[in-house]
Design a protein around this motif. Sequence first.
Motif, PDB file in Angstrom:
ATOM      1  N   ALA A 181       0.837  -1.211   0.000  1.00  0.00           N
ATOM      2  CA  ALA A 181       0.000   0.000   0.000  1.00  0.00           C
ATOM      3  C   ALA A 181       0.871   1.260   0.000  1.00  0.00           C
ATOM      4  CB  ALA A 181      -0.936  -0.010   1.203  1.00  0.00           C
ATOM      5  N   VAL A 182       1.920   1.245   0.812  1.00  0.00           N
ATOM      6  CA  VAL A 182       2.834   2.395   0.867  1.00  0.00           C
ATOM      7  C   VAL A 182       3.481   2.617  -0.498  1.00  0.00           C
ATOM      8  CG1 VAL A 182       5.015   3.227   1.838  1.00  0.00           C
ATOM      9  CG2 VAL A 182       3.289   2.215   3.337  1.00  0.00           C
ATOM     10  N   ALA A 183       3.910   1.523  -1.130  1.00  0.00           N
ATOM     11  CA  ALA A 183       4.573   1.632  -2.439  1.00  0.00           C
ATOM     12  C   ALA A 183       3.639   2.220  -3.497  1.00  0.00           C
ATOM     13  CB  ALA A 183       5.066   0.248  -2.883  1.00  0.00           C
ATOM     14  N   HIS A 184       2.316   2.033  -3.313  1.00  0.00           N
ATOM     15  CA  HIS A 184       1.350   2.522  -4.306  1.00  0.00           C
ATOM     16  C   HIS A 184       0.561   3.732  -3.793  1.00  0.00           C
ATOM     17  CE1 HIS A 184       1.847  -0.741  -7.295  1.00  0.00           C
ATOM     18  NE2 HIS A 184       2.241  -1.419  -6.235  1.00  0.00           N
ATOM     19  N   ASP A 185       1.090   4.362  -2.734  1.00  0.00           N
ATOM     20  CA  ASP A 185       0.511   5.602  -2.203  1.00  0.00           C
ATOM     21  C   ASP A 185      -0.971   5.437  -1.841  1.00  0.00           C
ATOM     22  OD1 ASP A 185       0.602   8.220  -1.330  1.00  0.00           O
ATOM     23  OD2 ASP A 185       0.000   9.034  -3.284  1.00  0.00           O
ATOM     24  N   ARG A 186      -1.253   4.355  -1.122  1.00  0.00           N
ATOM     25  CA  ARG A 186      -2.621   4.128  -0.650  1.00  0.00           C
ATOM     26  C   ARG A 186      -2.640   4.147   0.878  1.00  0.00           C
ATOM     27  NH1 ARG A 186      -6.657   1.299  -3.989  1.00  0.00           N
ATOM     28  NH2 ARG A 186      -5.949   1.188  -6.153  1.00  0.00           N
ATOM     29  N   LYS A 187      -3.790   4.506   1.429  1.00  0.00           N
ATOM     30  CA  LYS A 187      -4.005   4.461   2.875  1.00  0.00           C
ATOM     31  C   LYS A 187      -4.737   3.169   3.232  1.00  0.00           C
ATOM     32  CE  LYS A 187      -2.591   8.766   3.735  1.00  0.00           C
ATOM     33  NZ  LYS A 187      -1.357   9.034   4.481  1.00  0.00           N
TER      34      LYS A 187
END
Length: 561
Positions: free
Chosen positions: A256-262
């Motif tokens: 999620a962090v790698a794809h800029d998601r919360k």
Amino acid sequence: MSHSHPELGTPPELPAGGLRVTPLGGLGEVGRNMTVFEYDGRLLIVDCGVLFPDEHHPGVDLILPDFTPIRGRLDDVEALVLTHGHEDHIGATPYLLREREDIPLVGSELTLALLGGKLREHRLKQPAYHKVAEGDRISFGPFDLEFVAVNHSIPDALAVAIRTGAGLVLHTGDFKMDQLPLDGRITDLRAFARLGEEGVDLFLTDSTNAEVPGFTTAEKKITPVLDQVFREADQRIIVACFASHVHRVQQILDTAVAHDRKVAFVGRSMVRNMGVARDLGYLTIPPGVMVEAKELADLPPERQVLISTGSQGEPMSALARIANRSHNFVHLESGDTVVLASSLIPGNENAVYRVINGLSRWGARVVHKGNALVHVSGHASAGELLYCYNIVRPRNVLPVHGEIRHMLANGALAQQVGVENVVYAEDGVVVDLVEGHASVTGKVDVGYVFVDGQSIGDVTEAELKDRRILGEEGFISVIVVVDSVAGKVSAGPEIHARGHAWRDEDFEAIKQPIVDAVNGLLAEGTDDTYQMQQAVRRTIGRWVSGTHRRRPMIIPVVVEA
């Protein structure tokens, strides 16, 4: 060697210096794991788990091991050792502690922390905790315990070596041999080899994947698959997995962090367990990635990830409610992606596919084990088990944890590498280790103990059979009023049916035969209402079976006027 034990009687007295092993659950099913070791009049319990019900157990919440064989000897229990924190190994512990609240509990840091939440839910005070880690040795009465790191689908799993005067027993717990685990903690084969050099007299091994050839896929193989799923998803992502699978949740957070998601957690057990794992340092939550589930809805869909419970299709779980569009604040949209990152527990397949169909109906893309590598097993496959047998070189093997077919496959592997004595047991079958040789010596009565709401053990197999009949065949009530002075039926029969497309007029044809059957008994001088009820039951039962091909539950009532 016979694998069935129907003719076994009560086990004889344990010979002096012998070790008795009595599985109370987990041998013959995947769940309810609990094994009792007896030496020199003292008892040691390894694991105390639950089994989740399937469609054959309508209305049942949980299934427990049967404590009956040890109920009169709870004061002899030195400790309860918990190999890891999964429900099928710790879930029944609160029910055992209700019977003796001060049994010392032994387990790793995470295992005991997860159990602590359960004890609080049950409003039980915490007994003595003995926190152990790999390499530790601790004694309880005549049992000298050594703990060995094993790799599983939850952190902090342990195998336990039990030394007594009868010899050395090695119990693997649930394990696999992932050589590239996410937390770097591998199954300690060097310790297994060292114990093998010492001489393992009895080896209890996890059988779950004994039928699967080769080696279980490494957890790391899932990361690129998750990455691809995230890359291809242009709306919200919902990932369902076990509420204890810390490694899988870690992978999802990192992706999620790698794809800029919360990310938000959904489901009470997920929120609780991940809080425990984070506080103890088993789960690393990157800064800024977590938000409350209600806040997540304010973000654009392409920045949302929900991690949910319900990967087994449980009807009240977060995922099932999302699929039914009955969740409080998560509303599935066409184009959302749902990932089922877990295995199918045997018996749950239909429930899981029902949820997958429900999600697909609303236009979600469902990624699951059947169409992508989004889950790997937590159990050793045949290749790993062969490795273990060659390293440990045990004198006797008792396959545990699995259905009958799994345990037979596991025993066959042991024999392939030259283990001379493989002992097959089921729940309640007693195995004695005497002078280095293990053999079946008897059987104790154990059954399923059903938890139904607040009731524990009150639901019997007969009552479950009644529930199944009610669910599948429906029921018919017949009320007949008799005048015992006149010796004939004075009113009725009044017939009511539920559970099938029966109409009142369907029963006109059987009313007179019921009257004739009751009048016939009255004419013979019978005034026993029970006999009359049985006559009513037989008459309508034969008719319904012949006319409608149904065998409903029939409740006859005969009233004297």
